[in-house]
Motif scaffolding. Sequence first.
Motif, PDB file in Angstrom:
ATOM      1  N   SER A 138       0.838  -1.200   0.000  1.00  0.00           N
ATOM      2  CA  SER A 138       0.000   0.000   0.000  1.00  0.00           C
ATOM      3  C   SER A 138       0.869   1.244   0.000  1.00  0.00           C
ATOM      4  CB  SER A 138      -0.905   0.002   1.240  1.00  0.00           C
ATOM      5  OG  SER A 138      -0.120  -0.011   2.410  1.00  0.00           O
ATOM      6  N   SER A 139       0.351   2.308  -0.546  1.00  0.00           N
ATOM      7  CA  SER A 139       1.108   3.561  -0.609  1.00  0.00           C
ATOM      8  C   SER A 139       1.131   4.235   0.744  1.00  0.00           C
ATOM      9  CB  SER A 139       0.472   4.498  -1.636  1.00  0.00           C
ATOM     10  OG  SER A 139      -0.871   4.776  -1.270  1.00  0.00           O
ATOM     11  N   VAL A 140       2.285   4.837   1.048  1.00  0.00           N
ATOM     12  CA  VAL A 140       2.461   5.536   2.316  1.00  0.00           C
ATOM     13  C   VAL A 140       2.219   7.013   2.089  1.00  0.00           C
ATOM     14  CG1 VAL A 140       4.035   6.089   4.187  1.00  0.00           C
ATOM     15  CG2 VAL A 140       4.132   3.832   3.109  1.00  0.00           C
ATOM     16  N   GLU A 141       1.356   7.594   2.890  1.00  0.00           N
ATOM     17  CA  GLU A 141       1.019   9.011   2.753  1.00  0.00           C
ATOM     18  C   GLU A 141       1.583   9.768   3.955  1.00  0.00           C
ATOM     19  OE1 GLU A 141      -3.009  11.707   1.959  1.00  0.00           O
ATOM     20  OE2 GLU A 141      -3.151   9.573   2.404  1.00  0.00           O
ATOM     21  N   SER A 180       5.185  15.750  11.527  1.00  0.00           N
ATOM     22  CA  SER A 180       4.433  15.044  10.491  1.00  0.00           C
ATOM     23  C   SER A 180       4.193  13.604  10.937  1.00  0.00           C
ATOM     24  CB  SER A 180       5.204  15.051   9.169  1.00  0.00           C
ATOM     25  OG  SER A 180       6.413  14.318   9.296  1.00  0.00           O
ATOM     26  N   TYR A 181       3.330  12.935  10.190  1.00  0.00           N
ATOM     27  CA  TYR A 181       3.046  11.532  10.468  1.00  0.00           C
ATOM     28  C   TYR A 181       2.770  10.837   9.144  1.00  0.00           C
ATOM     29  CZ  TYR A 181      -1.831  13.123  10.052  1.00  0.00           C
ATOM     30  OH  TYR A 181      -3.007  13.672   9.605  1.00  0.00           O
ATOM     31  N   THR A 182       2.947   9.534   9.143  1.00  0.00           N
ATOM     32  CA  THR A 182       2.639   8.741   7.958  1.00  0.00           C
ATOM     33  C   THR A 182       1.412   7.899   8.228  1.00  0.00           C
ATOM     34  OG1 THR A 182       4.021   6.883   8.630  1.00  0.00           O
ATOM     35  CG2 THR A 182       5.077   8.629   7.333  1.00  0.00           C
ATOM     36  N   ILE A 183       0.671   7.647   7.172  1.00  0.00           N
ATOM     37  CA  ILE A 183      -0.526   6.841   7.302  1.00  0.00           C
ATOM     38  C   ILE A 183      -0.657   5.961   6.071  1.00  0.00           C
ATOM     39  CG2 ILE A 183      -2.098   8.553   6.271  1.00  0.00           C
ATOM     40  CD1 ILE A 183      -4.087   7.775   8.531  1.00  0.00           C
ATOM     41  N   GLN A 184      -1.028   4.710   6.263  1.00  0.00           N
ATOM     42  CA  GLN A 184      -1.161   3.788   5.144  1.00  0.00           C
ATOM     43  C   GLN A 184      -2.108   2.666   5.522  1.00  0.00           C
ATOM     44  OE1 GLN A 184       2.382   1.252   4.476  1.00  0.00           O
ATOM     45  NE2 GLN A 184       3.214   2.085   6.394  1.00  0.00           N
TER      46      GLN A 184
END
Length: 638
Positions: A3-6, A162-166
């Motif tokens: 899955s792509s990491v945003e 910031s944070y990443t969400i996937q």
Amino acid sequence: MPSSVETLEFQAETRQLLRLVIHSIYSNKDIFLRELISNASDALDKLRLESLTGSLAGVDISDLHISLEVDRDARTLTVRDNGIGMTRDDLVELIGTIAKSGTAGLLEKIKESKDAATTESLIGQFGVGFYSAFMVADKVTVHTRRAGTDSGTQWESDGEGSYTIQAADDLPVGTSVTLHLKPADSEDGLADYLSESKIRQIVKRYSDFIRWPIRMATDRTDADDEATSDLDTLNSMKALWARPRSEVTEHEYNEFYQQISHDWLPPAETIHMRAEGTFEYEALLFIPSQAPFDLYSRESKSGVQLYVKRVFIMDDCEALMPNYLRFVKGVVDAHDLSLNVSRELLQHDRQIQGVRRRLVKKVLGALKDMQAKDAERYTKVWAQFGRALKEGLLEDTDNTEALLELVSAASTHDPEKTTTLREYVERMKDGQNTIYYLTGETRAMVENSPHMEAFAAKGYEVLILTDPIDEVWVDQVPAFDGHRLQSIAKGQVDLDESADGDKETDADKAQREQDFAALLPWLTTTLSDHVKQVRLSSRLTTSAACIVGDAHDVTPTLEKMYRAMGQQMPTVKRILELNPTHPLITALRTAHHADAEAPALKEIAELIYGSALLAEGGDLPDPARFTRLLTDHLTRTL
């Protein structure tokens, strides 16, 4: 396919809050675990509710729980629940932003504040539970899947901006929060949060009464020295206050009281109450049998423990219990407060003030019931806490009448037993409208006071008040049940009859005043450094003289107390009263009539004043001079 990491930025105000939480706000970093467990408990509550009433009806809720998982090699601590979980949008909304109006202005106040207590009280206005994880972790990873959905989400951040969400596959329903822990640092308040004993300690203190089991795998060694792992439940889940009183035994109450009070004696009274309506709460309060050693110490803590939905918030919540009831132990569990509520907010919260009023009335009502139904037990409780309760007569005007009903004091009616004001009133003589009292250091000193003579001779009951605080509250309380309180050492006392029971006529009074018309002004002038007036007394039967104050004068004992506290007090001159039938006074009148300029008369006047001062337990202005005058006059009589 992976899955792509945003990567997303925290809202600007959230970044500021994160920095403050991590670096400035909490001195006690242990609360991070309390907050994460509370969030997990809320998630379990929501799933249970949805399974019963909402779109998730039929979901398995047979084993709702919270798990704590420690990985020492990876230095991670995970808080996991099988509750309702979150969607991707929930994560962004709940963690990435702070949807609160006025946040920016309040953050500015926090940054400007240099006082730690003020800063902490300001931060109490935010829902910052999750962010507290960054106080102890370099990185936080969240895995979650909402009940009723097929896909999960991973959220991760180092708390810097910031944070990443996937998307994440194969996640169970619920949420896990994994903390990549910072090294232990005692100077920075960072404990070893991988330590089993530390985790148990935090759970016991803050989350022991959470309704859901909190489990943790515990490594042990069996009899064959083989390592085993058992799943332990860390919390008791036994919130006695949440159970009906009929289901709780006296032993359980006593055990819980001893746990929170560290008192080895059982309580004198247990108060179990529940309030429903606009503001719901449960309370379990205890009146101890014995006063703690520090009850009257400045360092003494007041207030009861505050919980929110079974989560421990603070010890000694002063907003819930007035200082004069500081001996009351127990817990209050509110349903509608934020976990991050601060002491400052509590003190100004209208609902909390309403709870406080009801708790106070409940405690005073329980004491009143004890007084009526078990006088012996009440007498023991009053002996331990009466002095503190009398402080309420100075602090709590709303409950003055209730507190006066509780007052128990020694009196001349019984040399052993104390009496209540209600009992005193019921025994008052026909035509008596005043409650008489006298303050002093000891019962013996009060009973032997010259002020008592006429009251004892004529059968009037007098309250004997020997607590230092008695000097203060009797002046603050004008009356009880319509009957004025009057010190027999103040003002004029006219019991309207002589010691043998015969009423004194106006003609007798006029003659007496005429007989002493010359002596009294002379004595007033002679003793002007010490008294403001010399007059004849109607309260003396055997003593030659006594000293009294005007109705609104500060008593000598109270004057000493104020001076001891560093307060500047003007010197209060009092009144010297003479017994017109005493041989010494009649002899002085005769000698003065014969030669008003005789030097010995002034010395006799000083001795009479000094003797009256000593009789009431006062301090002589010049003890050496008094002793010399007394010695000289005794010598001349031999």
